[in-house]
Design an enzyme around this catalytic site. Structure first.
Site, PDB file in Angstrom:
ATOM      1  N   SER A 124     -10.242   5.599  -4.626  1.00 21.15           N
ATOM      2  CA  SER A 124     -11.172   6.719  -4.788  1.00 21.15           C
ATOM      3  C   SER A 124     -10.707   7.759  -5.807  1.00 21.15           C
ATOM      4  CB  SER A 124     -11.402   7.378  -3.431  1.00 21.15           C
ATOM      5  OG  SER A 124     -10.173   7.821  -2.867  1.00 21.15           O
TER       6      SER A 124
ATOM      7  N   ARG B 123     -10.664  10.015   1.940  1.00 19.29           N
ATOM      8  CA  ARG B 123     -10.501  10.695   3.229  1.00 19.29           C
ATOM      9  C   ARG B 123     -11.597  11.743   3.414  1.00 19.29           C
ATOM     10  NH1 ARG B 123      -3.829  11.112   3.245  1.00 19.29           N
ATOM     11  NH2 ARG B 123      -3.500   8.862   3.026  1.00 19.29           N
TER      12      ARG B 123
ATOM     13  N   TYR C  37     -15.067   1.107  -6.938  1.00 16.19           N
ATOM     14  CA  TYR C  37     -16.305   1.865  -6.780  1.00 16.19           C
ATOM     15  C   TYR C  37     -17.161   1.789  -8.045  1.00 16.19           C
ATOM     16  CZ  TYR C  37     -13.631   3.555  -2.854  1.00 16.19           C
ATOM     17  OH  TYR C  37     -12.877   3.602  -1.695  1.00 16.19           O
TER      18      TYR C  37
ATOM     19  N   LYS D 214       1.561   9.914   5.860  1.00 18.37           N
ATOM     20  CA  LYS D 214       1.600   8.481   6.181  1.00 18.37           C
ATOM     21  C   LYS D 214       2.863   7.792   5.653  1.00 18.37           C
ATOM     22  CE  LYS D 214      -3.416   8.023   6.709  1.00 18.37           C
ATOM     23  NZ  LYS D 214      -4.588   7.126   6.545  1.00 18.37           N
TER      24      LYS D 214
ATOM     25  N   LYS E 167      -2.259  -1.560  -3.721  1.00 20.35           N
ATOM     26  CA  LYS E 167      -3.098  -0.366  -3.659  1.00 20.35           C
ATOM     27  C   LYS E 167      -2.258   0.890  -3.750  1.00 20.35           C
ATOM     28  CE  LYS E 167      -6.117   1.971  -0.442  1.00 20.35           C
ATOM     29  NZ  LYS E 167      -6.743   1.932   0.854  1.00 20.35           N
TER      30      LYS E 167
ATOM     31  N   LYS F 196       0.867  -1.180   0.000  1.00 24.72           N
ATOM     32  CA  LYS F 196       0.000   0.000   0.000  1.00 24.72           C
ATOM     33  C   LYS F 196       0.901   1.226   0.000  1.00 24.72           C
ATOM     34  CE  LYS F 196      -3.592   2.418   2.504  1.00 24.72           C
ATOM     35  NZ  LYS F 196      -4.542   2.377   3.623  1.00 24.72           N
TER      36      LYS F 196
ATOM     37  N   GLU G  37       7.447  -7.157   1.572  1.00 26.40           N
ATOM     38  CA  GLU G  37       6.127  -7.156   2.211  1.00 26.40           C
ATOM     39  C   GLU G  37       5.364  -8.435   1.863  1.00 26.40           C
ATOM     40  OE1 GLU G  37       4.943  -5.152   4.365  1.00 26.40           O
ATOM     41  OE2 GLU G  37       6.005  -3.251   4.210  1.00 26.40           O
TER      42      GLU G  37
HETATM   43  C1  PBG Z   1      -6.938   3.749   5.524  1.00 27.24           C
HETATM   44  C2  PBG Z   1      -7.486   3.465   4.174  1.00 27.24           C
HETATM   45  C3  PBG Z   1      -7.389   4.328   3.081  1.00 27.24           C
HETATM   46  C4  PBG Z   1      -8.059   3.736   2.028  1.00 27.24           C
HETATM   47  C5  PBG Z   1      -8.548   2.508   2.474  1.00 27.24           C
HETATM   48  N1  PBG Z   1      -8.185   2.354   3.811  1.00 27.24           N
HETATM   49  C6  PBG Z   1      -6.795   5.688   2.983  1.00 27.24           C
HETATM   50  C7  PBG Z   1      -5.513   5.986   3.595  1.00 27.24           C
HETATM   51  O1  PBG Z   1      -4.628   5.139   3.751  1.00 27.24           O
HETATM   52  O2  PBG Z   1      -5.363   7.147   3.954  1.00 27.24           O
HETATM   53  C8  PBG Z   1      -8.186   4.373   0.672  1.00 27.24           C
HETATM   54  C9  PBG Z   1      -9.239   3.870  -0.231  1.00 27.24           C
HETATM   55  C10 PBG Z   1      -9.529   4.750  -1.385  1.00 27.24           C
HETATM   56  O3  PBG Z   1      -8.891   5.804  -1.622  1.00 27.24           O
HETATM   57  O4  PBG Z   1     -10.458   4.413  -2.136  1.00 27.24           O
HETATM   58  N2  PBG Z   1      -6.728   2.721   6.385  1.00 27.24           N
END
Ligand code: PBG
Length: 323
Positions: free
Chosen positions: A273, A204, A312, A216, A247, A194, A232
């Site tokens: 997203s 968010r 989505y 992050k 991701k 990720k 990982e």
């Molecule tokens: C956080 C989390 C995130 C998403 C899924 N779980 C955002 C982040 O790490 O800040 C993002 C999903 C998306 O953007 O569709 N645990």
């Protein structure tokens, strides 16, 4: 000419005969946002067509998806600011919004697959995925909280636990907590690679979960790195993950392929997203053909090697018969 590749493109029947990559409803996991209250269905401004549902409407939404053959869901809660704290206590409180949602969905639709998100950020007053102490994200202290969260999800009926926080050792820790409590059949879909990505922006907004300070980057991966994903992946396999996830998806197709070539586990990808928002915004402006762009994106994620796609677009694709 001995070879004329165009011969295999000359008609629709032949093109389909030689098509290498296919998508079906079974490949989709549909993310759903949950909010407190009753009879709520509020559109996320930056994600047209995506809503936050109160639990009553969530059940209606799951039912209408299931009618389309969309049977797997990943749930995310939007938590009221007043319920957030440093330790994300709300994430494992008996009867909390999220736990109620899991339970209701599984009780009403036992045949659907509920994936649950294990991370502190929606419940954390710091907006981080880990416990913050003097500006530092603590790893091992966070694991204890993740363990409580995962156990609560399992107790309420989760089929697959998806840790999305990128703390070290969380898959092994969660696996042990689940097994010690006799939840040996609950699966783990690990967010293996990720990345610290700009493409999470709209999500968010949807959850109101942006970090209150800092970023992050001390836990999510550097977008410039590919080989690190193998470390990982190796750890997640060793710690007992059932699925590996990459991701975001689109800027990381090479990473999906890399994991696919280096694991026997199924690989999932999260079409996030921001990737969804880009297509919607361009389509709204008439700048691209939405159906064709959406299907090309989803096909490319499958082609790269993902078996499951968290997207989505899932419901709309099925509703409109784009497959
Ligand atoms: C956080 C989390 C995130 C998403 C899924 N779980 C955002 C982040 O790490 O800040 C993002 C999903 C998306 O953007 O569709 N645990």
């Amino acid at each position: 000419m001995l070879q004329r590749p165009r011969r295999n493109r000359k008609s629709e029947v032949i093109r389909q005969m030689v098509q290498e990559t296919h998508i079906s409803a079974a490949n989709f996991i549909f993310p759903l946002f949950i909010v407190d209250g009753t009879n709520q269905k509020v559109e996320v401004a930056s994600m047209p067509g995506i809503y936050r549902y109160s639990v009553d409407n969530l059940l209606r939404e799951v039912e209408s998806c299931a009618k389309l053959g969309l049977m797997a869901f990943d749930l995310f809660p939007n938590i009221e600011e007043s319920l957030k704290d440093k330790y994300a206590t709300e994430s494992h409180r008996d009867g909390s919004l999220y736990l109620r949602a899991i339970k209701e969905v599984k009780q009403n639709f036992p045949e659907v697959c509920v994936v649950t998100d294990v991370a502190m950020d929606p419940y954390s007053s710091d907006g981080h995925d880990g416990l913050v102490e003097n500006g530092e994200i603590l790893n091992d202290e966070t694991l204890e909280i993740l363990g409580k969260m995962a156990l609560a999800h399992a107790q309420n009926g989760a089929d697959i636990i998806a840790p999305s926080d990128m703390m070290d050792g969380r898959v092994g820790y969660i696996r042990k907590v689940l097994d010690d409590n006799k939840f040996t059949n609950v699966s783990i879909m690990s967010y293996t690679a990720k990345y610290a990505s700009a493409f999470y922006g709209p999500f968010r907004d949807a959850l109101n979960s942006a970090p209150k300070h800092g970023d992050k980057k001390t836990y999510q991966m550097n977008p410039a790195n590919q080989r690190e994903a193998l470390i990982e992946a190796r750890l997640d396999e060793y710690e007992g993950a059932d699925f590996l996830m990459v991701k975001p998806a689109l800027s990381y197709l090479d990473v999906i392929k890399l994991l696919k070539d280096n694991t026997e586990l199924p690989v999932a990808a999260y079409n996030v997203s921001g990737e969804y928002a880009m297509v919607k915004a361009a389509a709204k402006n008439g700048w691209l053909n939405e159906q064709r762009a959406t299907m090309e994106i989803l096909t490319s994620i499958r082609r790269a090697g993902a078996t499951s796609i968290l997207t989505y677009h899932a419901k709309e694709v099925l509703e409109k018969g784009w497959l």
